[in-house]
Motif scaffolding. Structure first.
Motif, PDB file in Angstrom:
ATOM      1  N   VAL A   1      11.003  98.606  31.706  1.00 48.23           N
ATOM      2  CA  VAL A   1      10.125  99.431  32.446  1.00 48.23           C
ATOM      3  C   VAL A   1       8.951  98.729  33.058  1.00 48.23           C
ATOM      4  N   PRO A   2       8.297  99.303  34.184  1.00 49.48           N
ATOM      5  CA  PRO A   2       7.227  98.720  34.777  1.00 49.48           C
ATOM      6  C   PRO A   2       5.988  98.205  33.691  1.00 49.48           C
ATOM      7  N   ALA A   3       5.757  99.024  32.994  1.00 51.00           N
ATOM      8  CA  ALA A   3       4.553  98.623  32.055  1.00 51.00           C
ATOM      9  C   ALA A   3       4.830  97.501  31.092  1.00 51.00           C
ATOM     10  N   VAL A   4       6.009  97.403  30.662  1.00 45.22           N
ATOM     11  CA  VAL A   4       6.504  96.408  29.638  1.00 45.22           C
ATOM     12  C   VAL A   4       6.946  95.016  30.514  1.00 45.22           C
ATOM     13  N   ARG A   5       7.422  95.287  31.735  1.00 44.73           N
ATOM     14  CA  ARG A   5       7.639  94.041  32.495  1.00 44.73           C
ATOM     15  C   ARG A   5       6.090  93.497  32.675  1.00 44.73           C
ATOM     16  N   GLU A   6       5.121  94.043  33.103  1.00 46.24           N
ATOM     17  CA  GLU A   6       3.692  93.596  33.259  1.00 46.24           C
ATOM     18  C   GLU A   6       3.308  92.816  32.164  1.00 46.24           C
ATOM     19  N   GLU A   7       3.500  93.488  30.903  1.00 45.61           N
ATOM     20  CA  GLU A   7       3.042  93.075  29.610  1.00 45.61           C
ATOM     21  C   GLU A   7       3.488  91.754  29.351  1.00 45.61           C
ATOM     22  N   LEU A   8       4.789  91.731  29.679  1.00 44.86           N
ATOM     23  CA  LEU A   8       5.598  90.368  29.481  1.00 44.86           C
ATOM     24  C   LEU A   8       5.205  89.092  30.525  1.00 44.86           C
ATOM     25  N   ARG A   9       4.735  89.703  31.738  1.00 41.14           N
ATOM     26  CA  ARG A   9       4.496  88.543  32.847  1.00 41.14           C
ATOM     27  C   ARG A   9       3.070  88.106  32.135  1.00 41.14           C
ATOM     28  N   ALA A  10       2.131  89.092  31.692  1.00 43.03           N
ATOM     29  CA  ALA A  10       0.637  88.719  31.319  1.00 43.03           C
ATOM     30  C   ALA A  10       0.970  88.052  30.133  1.00 43.03           C
ATOM     31  N   GLY A  11       1.794  88.123  29.152  1.00 37.84           N
ATOM     32  CA  GLY A  11       2.034  87.378  27.779  1.00 37.84           C
ATOM     33  C   GLY A  11       2.333  85.829  28.199  1.00 37.84           C
ATOM     34  N   LEU A  12       3.177  85.820  29.212  1.00 39.77           N
ATOM     35  CA  LEU A  12       3.843  84.621  29.400  1.00 39.77           C
ATOM     36  C   LEU A  12       2.692  83.717  30.297  1.00 39.77           C
ATOM     37  N   ALA A  13       1.896  84.556  30.914  1.00 41.38           N
ATOM     38  CA  ALA A  13       0.787  83.802  31.950  1.00 41.38           C
ATOM     39  C   ALA A  13      -0.257  83.275  31.030  1.00 41.38           C
ATOM     40  N   ASP A  14      -0.587  83.939  29.650  1.00 36.38           N
ATOM     41  CA  ASP A  14      -1.413  83.760  28.713  1.00 36.38           C
ATOM     42  C   ASP A  14      -0.967  82.029  28.474  1.00 36.38           C
TER      43      ASP A  14
ATOM     44  N   LEU B   1      16.067 102.000  31.169  1.00 35.98           N
ATOM     45  CA  LEU B   1      15.548 100.838  30.028  1.00 35.98           C
ATOM     46  C   LEU B   1      16.493  99.602  30.071  1.00 35.98           C
ATOM     47  N   ALA B   2      17.783  99.800  30.487  1.00 31.71           N
ATOM     48  CA  ALA B   2      18.912  98.731  30.360  1.00 31.71           C
ATOM     49  C   ALA B   2      18.355  97.684  31.458  1.00 31.71           C
ATOM     50  N   GLY B   3      17.891  98.216  32.424  1.00 33.71           N
ATOM     51  CA  GLY B   3      17.532  97.193  33.424  1.00 33.71           C
ATOM     52  C   GLY B   3      18.703  96.585  34.374  1.00 33.71           C
ATOM     53  N   ARG B   4      18.295  95.458  34.960  1.00 34.72           N
ATOM     54  CA  ARG B   4      19.429  95.084  36.145  1.00 34.72           C
ATOM     55  C   ARG B   4      20.423  94.263  35.146  1.00 34.72           C
ATOM     56  N   PRO B   5      21.777  94.437  35.391  1.00 31.34           N
ATOM     57  CA  PRO B   5      22.691  93.597  34.703  1.00 31.34           C
ATOM     58  C   PRO B   5      22.462  92.248  34.637  1.00 31.34           C
ATOM     59  N   ALA B   6      22.769  91.455  33.572  1.00 30.68           N
ATOM     60  CA  ALA B   6      22.687  90.102  33.805  1.00 30.68           C
ATOM     61  C   ALA B   6      23.612  89.016  34.099  1.00 30.68           C
ATOM     62  N   ASP B   7      23.792  88.045  34.608  1.00 32.11           N
ATOM     63  CA  ASP B   7      25.019  87.121  34.530  1.00 32.11           C
ATOM     64  C   ASP B   7      24.967  86.474  33.384  1.00 32.11           C
ATOM     65  N   VAL B   8      25.669  86.746  32.479  1.00 30.27           N
ATOM     66  CA  VAL B   8      25.610  86.462  31.171  1.00 30.27           C
ATOM     67  C   VAL B   8      26.539  85.170  30.773  1.00 30.27           C
ATOM     68  N   THR B   9      26.143  84.362  29.869  1.00 27.99           N
ATOM     69  CA  THR B   9      26.879  83.256  29.364  1.00 27.99           C
ATOM     70  C   THR B   9      27.292  83.317  28.103  1.00 27.99           C
ATOM     71  N   PRO B  10      28.451  84.052  27.621  1.00 29.87           N
ATOM     72  CA  PRO B  10      28.839  84.309  26.455  1.00 29.87           C
ATOM     73  C   PRO B  10      28.856  83.216  25.452  1.00 29.87           C
ATOM     74  N   PHE B  11      28.796  83.578  24.138  1.00 27.67           N
ATOM     75  CA  PHE B  11      28.703  82.257  22.841  1.00 27.67           C
ATOM     76  C   PHE B  11      29.514  83.007  21.667  1.00 27.67           C
ATOM     77  N   THR B  12      29.802  82.214  20.957  1.00 24.79           N
ATOM     78  CA  THR B  12      30.354  82.855  19.668  1.00 24.79           C
ATOM     79  C   THR B  12      29.658  82.218  18.439  1.00 24.79           C
TER      80      THR B  12
END
Ligand code: ZN
Ligand code: ZN
Length: 327
Positions: free
Chosen positions: A34-47, A133-144
């Motif tokens: 969600v937009p608010a959490v996306r911005e929180e993550l951007r800000a957290g990384l920017a720190d 909330l699921a966001g855009r699907p990712a191109d995933v690399t599975p592991f086991t």
């Protein structure tokens, strides 16, 4: 390692994103999309002098939206590798057949648990409203299970701990600390039965994972929510004890009331429920009832798609129904 805490009002409370920094920048989990959490993550990384574009890898502990949500967007900006256990990879990858199958199985379970029609429809529309909330699907690399990843001079091993989710994995570093997602949490017990309806024998599966986690003897666990757990084995043992108590409560409800469906047992255990708990409450009741059925303590009787459970062993030895840790 750095921790960024993100808002999340729908699931288990604030989400932790862990930043493994160095030559390679990796995240463990990614928060809801969600937009608010996306911005929180951007800000957290920017720190820490970082942006989405700097992320090389995202380790996703499990498919739940509060852990995988933003992984696809981060990948869009950075080309990051998104690693997910093979059991959860199709959901994080947004494969329509997997997403549809999960939703269909959920509908079947809600009927089986005998939620009132209005409650069931309310829950399904609640889930529909929060689908983004699921966001855009990712191109995933599975592991086991057991796969190892080299990162900034350390080795991280994937430790499969299914139960709360089918593909839930901890990432254990060679210094005996582990990122555990929702396998164990400091305050609440992670939901089993409702949180991922794809898990067969959810309570037994989860109990075995708790024992596995305890046996690893990690010095510290970094959970998906709240603060570090300094005695992961002790916490796993406490959660197992909690489930033994809950099983006793479930047996007591059946003993008092006679045959019951999962919704009725849930009402006795948890009272009136709201939001996502309308799924988690009867799911938890079901996990316990299903475990009692597998061990011959209750019988399962189907009526018009709904299922009732009847106590056939009035005084079960509950301790014997669960594995034990060394603690
Ligand atoms: Zn979860
Ligand atoms: Zn979570």
């Amino acid at each position: 390692m750095k921790r960024i805490q993100l808002g999340n009002t729908v699931f288990e409370g604030r989400n932790n994103v862990y930043v493994l920094d160095g030559e390679t920048t990796a995240l463990v989990d990614a928060g809801v999309a969600v937009p608010a959490v996306r911005e929180e993550l951007r800000a957290g990384l920017a720190d820490h002098g970082l942006s989405f574009a700097d992320v090389d890898e995202v380790f996703v502990t499990h498919w739940h939206h509060d852990h995988a949500g933003l992984a696809g967007e981060i990948q869009d900006e950075s080309g990051a590798i998104v690693r997910v256990h093979e059991a959860d990879a199709p959901l994080v990858g947004g494969e329509p057949s997997a997403v549809d199958a999960e939703r269909e199985l959920l509908r079947e379970r809600l009927i089986e648990w005998n939620l009132p029609d209005e409650t069931r429809d309310g829950l399904l529309s609640f889930l529909e409203r929060h689908a983004d909330l699921a966001g855009r699907p990712a191109d995933v690399t599975p592991f086991t299970d057991g796969d190892a990843f080299e990162l900034n001079g350390r080795t991280y091993e994937a430790v499969h701990l299914p139960g709360h989710a089918a593909g839930l994995c901890a990432f254990a570093s060679d210094d005996e600390e582990a990122f555990v997602g929702d396998a164990i949490l400091p305050k609440y017990t992670p939901n089993v039965g409702g949180a991922d309806v794809r898990v067969d024998s959810p309570l037994e599966t989860y109990a075995d994972s708790l024992v596995r986690l305890a046996d690893r003897g990690f010095d510290r666990a970094w959970p998906g929510h709240r603060d570090a757990i300094d005695d992961p084995a002790g916490r796993a043992a406490t959660i197992l004890e909690h489930h033994r108590d809950r099983t006793r409560n479930v047996a007591a409800v059946l003993s008092e009331r006679g045959p019951c469906d999962a919704w009725t047992v849930s009402a006795h255990l948890f009272g009136e429920l709201r939001g996502i708990h309308v799924l988690h409450g009867p799911g938890e009741a079901y996990a316990h009832l299903d475990h009692l059925r597998a061990r011959g303590v209750v019988d399962r009787v189907e009526r018009d798609g709904a299922v009732e459970y009847e106590l056939v062993e009035p005084d079960p030895d509950v301790d014997a129904l669960f594995p034990r840790t060394d603690r």
